[in-house]
Write a protein that holds these residues in place. Structure first.
Motif, short mmCIF file in Angstrom:
data_model
loop_
_atom_site.label_atom_id
_atom_site.label_comp_id
_atom_site.label_asym_id
_atom_site.label_seq_id
_atom_site.Cartn_x
_atom_site.Cartn_y
_atom_site.Cartn_z
N ALA A 1 59.30 68.61 34.89
CA ALA A 1 60.17 67.43 34.99
C ALA A 1 59.58 66.27 34.19
N LEU A 2 58.27 66.13 34.26
CA LEU A 2 57.58 65.08 33.50
C LEU A 2 57.71 65.36 32.00
N ALA A 3 57.61 66.63 31.64
CA ALA A 3 57.75 67.01 30.22
C ALA A 3 59.15 66.68 29.73
N ALA A 4 60.17 66.95 30.57
CA ALA A 4 61.55 66.68 30.17
C ALA A 4 61.73 65.19 29.89
N LEU A 5 61.03 64.40 30.69
CA LEU A 5 61.09 62.94 30.52
C LEU A 5 60.38 62.52 29.23
N LEU A 6 59.18 63.03 29.03
CA LEU A 6 58.36 62.62 27.89
C LEU A 6 58.97 63.06 26.57
N ALA A 7 59.74 64.15 26.59
CA ALA A 7 60.32 64.66 25.35
C ALA A 7 61.31 63.67 24.75
N VAL A 8 61.85 62.78 25.60
CA VAL A 8 62.79 61.78 25.11
C VAL A 8 62.02 60.56 24.56
N SER A 9 60.73 60.51 24.87
CA SER A 9 59.84 59.47 24.41
C SER A 9 60.27 58.04 24.79
N PRO A 10 60.52 57.83 26.08
CA PRO A 10 60.90 56.47 26.50
C PRO A 10 59.69 55.54 26.47
N GLY A 11 59.91 54.26 26.21
CA GLY A 11 58.81 53.29 26.21
C GLY A 11 58.35 52.99 27.62
N ALA A 12 59.27 53.13 28.59
CA ALA A 12 58.94 52.82 29.98
C ALA A 12 59.22 54.04 30.85
N LEU A 13 58.30 54.32 31.76
CA LEU A 13 58.48 55.47 32.66
C LEU A 13 58.43 55.00 34.09
N LEU A 14 59.46 55.33 34.85
CA LEU A 14 59.48 55.03 36.28
C LEU A 14 59.20 56.34 36.99
N LEU A 15 58.08 56.41 37.69
CA LEU A 15 57.62 57.68 38.25
C LEU A 15 57.60 57.60 39.77
N ASP A 16 58.43 58.42 40.41
CA ASP A 16 58.51 58.38 41.87
C ASP A 16 57.64 59.50 42.45
N GLU A 17 56.51 59.12 43.00
CA GLU A 17 55.56 60.06 43.61
C GLU A 17 55.16 61.18 42.65
N PRO A 18 54.62 60.82 41.49
CA PRO A 18 54.28 61.86 40.51
C PRO A 18 53.19 62.82 40.98
N THR A 19 52.38 62.43 41.97
CA THR A 19 51.28 63.32 42.37
C THR A 19 51.54 64.03 43.69
N SER A 20 52.71 63.80 44.31
CA SER A 20 52.90 64.46 45.60
C SER A 20 53.03 65.96 45.37
N GLY A 21 52.36 66.72 46.17
CA GLY A 21 52.40 68.18 46.04
C GLY A 21 51.47 68.72 44.96
N LEU A 22 50.73 67.86 44.29
CA LEU A 22 49.80 68.37 43.27
C LEU A 22 48.42 68.61 43.91
N ASP A 23 47.76 69.68 43.47
CA ASP A 23 46.40 69.93 43.97
C ASP A 23 45.42 68.96 43.29
N PRO A 24 44.18 68.89 43.75
CA PRO A 24 43.26 67.88 43.20
C PRO A 24 43.11 67.96 41.69
N ARG A 25 43.07 69.18 41.13
CA ARG A 25 42.91 69.28 39.68
C ARG A 25 44.14 68.73 38.96
N SER A 26 45.33 69.03 39.49
CA SER A 26 46.55 68.53 38.85
C SER A 26 46.70 67.01 39.04
N GLN A 27 46.20 66.51 40.17
CA GLN A 27 46.23 65.05 40.36
C GLN A 27 45.37 64.36 39.32
N ARG A 28 44.19 64.95 39.09
CA ARG A 28 43.29 64.41 38.07
C ARG A 28 43.97 64.47 36.70
#
Ligand SMILES: Nc1ncnc2c1ncn2[C@@H]1O[C@H](COP(=O)(O)OP(=O)(O)OP(=O)(O)O)[C@@H](O)[C@H]1O
Ligand SMILES: [Mg+2]
Length: 271
Positions: free
Chosen positions: A155-182
């Motif tokens: 989902a983050l990749a889909a967002l970044l592919a459009v290359s917006p200058g501003a990103l609004l991220l709703d709980e980007p780390t929820s459900g991520l393990d410690p390595r993915s959070q890092r």
């Protein structure tokens, strides 16, 4: 003076059933800054982000983007709507809402295909994004078969592919393990170095500490309880207790509130 990129002025939003989402919140987001919206569950983080994203509209108050008021009407104007959606990307808390194609590749290509790009440019962008986020190996998988953490990255990749200058991220780390959070914290650092504007909703104080230039804290009354630099707010135990972002066993280590879960299962020698 340069107008803020996004600005909410005294916005109030109630859901159709009458429940308060957010009450009289004023927020301004400068270009290039990283703002973190902190708050306990149900405090109004998602509501505030969706207002800033022009996905819902306030009953009272106004939201401006690039100095234009966001309304159903202004977002129906083809030119403004297109520029706005291209410049401001939104990561939904519920990642499934963003993934609907047959493959990961197609989901990431969806945004770029709406832009004025040649098929070659679209392909290049998708492949760059896949490799940037380490997703090339799963490009041909159906998104619904991925793990929660993988879906979040797609989902983050889909967002970044459009290359917006501003990103609004709703709980980007929820459900991520410690390595993915890092991994996310490092990606956020790279995006900041590229000059992107970030507005991140989270209840994770560690993430806020790592990525924020400025923090807004929402209270359980759906109002802004505090606003300021992370160095000050994240060590204000009384504030964090009052908005239920920490429990009474939290304490300060090295000048920062320490919030790992305490229970008698954890031996702890920092009392
Ligand atoms: N669709 C809806 N209909 C009715 N009430 C809603 C709806 N969405 C949210 N609310 C209510 O609005 C308030 C704010 O919700 P919001 O989703 O903005 O909180 P949040 O801070 O994002 O919470 P979380 O950390 O759980 O994601 C809550 O009391 C919630 O119950
Ligand atoms: Mg939320």
């Amino acid at each position: 003076m340069v107008a803020p990129l996004l600005q909410a002025e005294a916005v109030t939003y109630h859901y159709p059933d009458g429940r308060a989402g957010i009450v009289e919140a004023s927020v301004s987001v400068a270009e290039g800054e990283s703002l973190v919206i902190l708050g306990a569950n149900a405090s109004g983080k998602t509501t505030l982000l969706q207002l800033l994203a022009g996905l819902i509209f306030p009953a009272r108050g106004t939201v401006r983007a690039f100095d234009i008021v966001l309304s159903e009407q202004s977002l129906q104007d083809g030119d403004f709507a297109r520029t706005f959606r291209q410049r401001v990307g939104f990561l939904f808390q519920d990642t499934d809402a963003m993934l609907f194609s047959a493959t990961v590749y197609d989901d990431i290509a969806f945004g770029p295909l709406q832009l004025d790009l040649t098929p070659d440019e679209v392909r290049r962008r998708v492949e760059e994004t896949l490799s940037l986020l380490g997703l090339s190996a799963i490009a041909q998988q159906p998104p619904h078969q991925l793990s929660g953490g993988e879906k979040k990255k797609v989902a983050l990749a889909a967002l970044l592919a459009v290359s917006p200058g501003a990103l609004l991220l709703d709980e980007p780390t929820s459900g991520l393990d410690p390595r993915s959070q890092r991994w996310f914290v490092e990606l956020a650092g790279e995006l900041r170095a590229m000059g992107k504007t970030l507005v991140t909703a989270t209840h994770d104080l560690h993430v806020a500490d790592e990525i924020a230039d400025r923090v807004i804290v929402l209270g359980e009354d759906h109002r802004i309880a505090a606003e300021g630099p992370p160095e000050r707010l994240l060590r204000d135990l009384d504030l964090l207790l009052s908005v239920n972002l920490v429990h009474q066993h939290a304490h300060i280590h090295d000048g920062r509130v320490h919030v790992h879960p305490h229970s008698h299962l954890h031996a702890h020698d920092h009392q």
